[in-house]
Scaffold this motif. Structure first.
Motif, PDB file in Angstrom:
ATOM      1  N   GLU A   1     -26.204  17.753   1.694  1.00 26.33           N
ATOM      2  CA  GLU A   1     -25.631  16.431   1.941  1.00 26.33           C
ATOM      3  C   GLU A   1     -24.919  15.951   0.673  1.00 26.33           C
ATOM      4  O   GLU A   1     -25.420  16.157  -0.429  1.00 26.33           O
ATOM      5  CB  GLU A   1     -26.768  15.474   2.302  1.00 26.33           C
ATOM      6  CG  GLU A   1     -26.316  14.250   3.010  1.00 26.33           C
ATOM      7  CD  GLU A   1     -27.501  13.424   3.505  1.00 26.33           C
ATOM      8  OE1 GLU A   1     -27.529  13.149   4.706  1.00 26.33           O
ATOM      9  OE2 GLU A   1     -28.360  13.049   2.688  1.00 26.33           O
ATOM     10  N   CYS A   2     -23.765  15.318   0.829  1.00 25.80           N
ATOM     11  CA  CYS A   2     -22.966  14.914  -0.334  1.00 25.80           C
ATOM     12  C   CYS A   2     -22.835  13.392  -0.441  1.00 25.80           C
ATOM     13  O   CYS A   2     -22.988  12.669   0.539  1.00 25.80           O
ATOM     14  CB  CYS A   2     -21.567  15.533  -0.223  1.00 25.80           C
ATOM     15  SG  CYS A   2     -21.604  17.320  -0.507  1.00 25.80           S
ATOM     16  N   ASP A   3     -22.519  12.932  -1.660  1.00 24.03           N
ATOM     17  CA  ASP A   3     -22.290  11.498  -1.905  1.00 24.03           C
ATOM     18  C   ASP A   3     -20.860  11.121  -1.540  1.00 24.03           C
ATOM     19  O   ASP A   3     -20.567   9.964  -1.238  1.00 24.03           O
ATOM     20  CB  ASP A   3     -22.506  11.171  -3.393  1.00 24.03           C
ATOM     21  CG  ASP A   3     -23.877  11.605  -3.864  1.00 24.03           C
ATOM     22  OD1 ASP A   3     -24.862  11.020  -3.385  1.00 24.03           O
ATOM     23  OD2 ASP A   3     -23.966  12.547  -4.694  1.00 24.03           O
ATOM     24  N   ILE A   4     -19.972  12.127  -1.657  1.00 23.83           N
ATOM     25  CA  ILE A   4     -18.546  11.870  -1.434  1.00 23.83           C
ATOM     26  C   ILE A   4     -17.944  13.032  -0.665  1.00 23.83           C
ATOM     27  O   ILE A   4     -18.199  14.198  -0.987  1.00 23.83           O
ATOM     28  CB  ILE A   4     -17.816  11.734  -2.791  1.00 23.83           C
ATOM     29  CG1 ILE A   4     -18.312  10.464  -3.511  1.00 23.83           C
ATOM     30  CG2 ILE A   4     -16.286  11.660  -2.626  1.00 23.83           C
ATOM     31  CD1 ILE A   4     -18.219  10.553  -4.990  1.00 23.83           C
TER      32      ILE A   4
ATOM     33  N   ALA B   1     -11.508  14.914   8.435  1.00 24.32           N
ATOM     34  CA  ALA B   1     -12.343  14.175   7.466  1.00 24.32           C
ATOM     35  C   ALA B   1     -13.590  13.633   8.149  1.00 24.32           C
ATOM     36  O   ALA B   1     -14.715  13.789   7.651  1.00 24.32           O
ATOM     37  CB  ALA B   1     -11.526  13.030   6.859  1.00 24.32           C
ATOM     38  N   ILE B   2     -13.396  13.019   9.325  1.00 24.90           N
ATOM     39  CA  ILE B   2     -14.541  12.414  10.030  1.00 24.90           C
ATOM     40  C   ILE B   2     -15.537  13.495  10.451  1.00 24.90           C
ATOM     41  O   ILE B   2     -16.746  13.343  10.278  1.00 24.90           O
ATOM     42  CB  ILE B   2     -14.062  11.585  11.253  1.00 24.90           C
ATOM     43  CG1 ILE B   2     -13.283  10.350  10.771  1.00 24.90           C
ATOM     44  CG2 ILE B   2     -15.245  11.173  12.133  1.00 24.90           C
ATOM     45  CD1 ILE B   2     -12.589   9.557  11.870  1.00 24.90           C
ATOM     46  N   ARG B   3     -15.011  14.611  10.967  1.00 28.37           N
ATOM     47  CA  ARG B   3     -15.896  15.701  11.398  1.00 28.37           C
ATOM     48  C   ARG B   3     -16.776  16.175  10.230  1.00 28.37           C
ATOM     49  O   ARG B   3     -17.969  16.402  10.370  1.00 28.37           O
ATOM     50  CB  ARG B   3     -15.039  16.866  11.919  1.00 28.37           C
ATOM     51  CG  ARG B   3     -15.733  17.718  12.951  1.00 28.37           C
ATOM     52  CD  ARG B   3     -14.775  18.766  13.515  1.00 28.37           C
ATOM     53  NE  ARG B   3     -13.558  18.184  14.040  1.00 28.37           N
ATOM     54  CZ  ARG B   3     -12.367  18.798  14.043  1.00 28.37           C
ATOM     55  NH1 ARG B   3     -12.237  20.012  13.547  1.00 28.37           N
ATOM     56  NH2 ARG B   3     -11.309  18.207  14.527  1.00 28.37           N
ATOM     57  N   ASN B   4     -16.182  16.312   9.060  1.00 27.61           N
ATOM     58  CA  ASN B   4     -16.943  16.743   7.884  1.00 27.61           C
ATOM     59  C   ASN B   4     -17.904  15.665   7.400  1.00 27.61           C
ATOM     60  O   ASN B   4     -19.038  15.963   7.023  1.00 27.61           O
ATOM     61  CB  ASN B   4     -15.989  17.159   6.765  1.00 27.61           C
ATOM     62  CG  ASN B   4     -15.473  18.568   6.945  1.00 27.61           C
ATOM     63  OD1 ASN B   4     -16.111  19.525   6.534  1.00 27.61           O
ATOM     64  ND2 ASN B   4     -14.337  18.707   7.622  1.00 27.61           N
ATOM     65  N   ALA B   5     -17.442  14.425   7.442  1.00 28.00           N
ATOM     66  CA  ALA B   5     -18.306  13.328   6.974  1.00 28.00           C
ATOM     67  C   ALA B   5     -19.516  13.166   7.891  1.00 28.00           C
ATOM     68  O   ALA B   5     -20.624  12.887   7.437  1.00 28.00           O
ATOM     69  CB  ALA B   5     -17.506  12.031   6.900  1.00 28.00           C
TER      70      ALA B   5
END
Ligand SMILES: C[S@@+](CC[C@H](N)C(=O)[O-])C[C@H]1O[C@@H](n2cnc3c(N)ncnc32)[C@H](O)[C@@H]1O
Length: 216
Positions: free
Chosen positions: A132-135, A149-153
């Motif tokens: 899991e990432c912060d950014i 972007a949304i799919r990755n987020a």
């Protein structure tokens, strides 16, 4: 010289990050000494993130310990500055073009906080092992940039984390004014449940581009 945020300095219109590998350049940037540190100049005309910061991005979410998923890394020009800033964090740098991926691998060999991933950002299921990432940052210049972007987020961004999208209006809709495209893409984020914090116009560094900063 003034520090503007974690790991980032400004001197007039010039932007710098603290060089993680003193003495080493990544592209043709200047190296300067400041208070016993070596700083590396960050050219905003070669980096959309750099352009956004040069144009007054209100709060830069990158910090010393940040974990970042970077989509569309190319040879790693911007990734190298993210690696400088997040010196005790980590950058997952994704790129699918073999020609530029080789340079990205060379960069990652010198910098232990970068993992180069040769993968298609449209298919997060193929790199589902990353943490899991912060950014999540994307600069892929694709017509479906925001959807990617949304799919990755949805998969990798922690709740409260930041999603940064470099939007090239000409890749999305040449018939619309850039500002209309920026609003259209920001609307997609709002409908997906993200809070849009800023839309930063990147001119004159990047024509018809903006950076959207959103929070999950
Ligand atoms: C504008 S360039 C990125 C420049 C880079 N962010 C920098 O600042 O140094 C866009 C890059 O995204 C890559 N790209 C485009 N679509 C992609 C995808 N679906 N998956 C992975 N990489 C992609 C391209 O191969 C290209 O290298």
């Amino acid at each position: 010289m003034k520090q503007v945020s974690d790991g980032i300095w400004k001197d007039g219109s010039r932007l710098y990050t603290k060089n993680l590998k003193p003495g080493k350049r990544v592209y043709d940037e200047r190296l300067v000494n400041h208070e016993n540190m070596e700083l590396r100049e960050w050219n905003p005309s070669r980096s959309k993130l750099g352009a956004a910061i040069a144009n007054g991005m209100k709060s830069v979410p990158l910090a010393e310990n940040s974990r970042v998923l970077y989509l569309g890394a190319s040879t790693g020009t911007t990734v190298s500055h993210v690696s400088d800033i997040c010196e005790n964090g980590f950058v997952y740098a994704l790129e699918f073009a073999e020609r530029v991926f080789r340079s990205l691998m060379e960069l990652a060999e010198q910098r232990k906080n970068i993992a180069p991933l040769m993968a298609d950002a449209r298919k997060p299921e193929n790199y589902s092992w990353i943490e899991e990432c912060d950014i999540v940052f994307i600069d892929a210049a694709q017509p479906d940039e925001t959807e990617i972007a949304i799919r990755n987020a949805e998969t990798f961004l922690k709740s409260g984390g930041f999603l940064l999208i470099a939007v090239k209006s000409q890749s999305i809709d040449v018939t619309k004014r850039p500002e209309e495209v920026y609003e259209q893409e920001a609307g997609k984020l709002v409908r997906a449940g993200y809070e849009v914090l800023e839309i930063i116009n990147l001119e004159p560094h990047e024509e018809k581009h903006c950076l959207i900063v959103a929070r999950k």
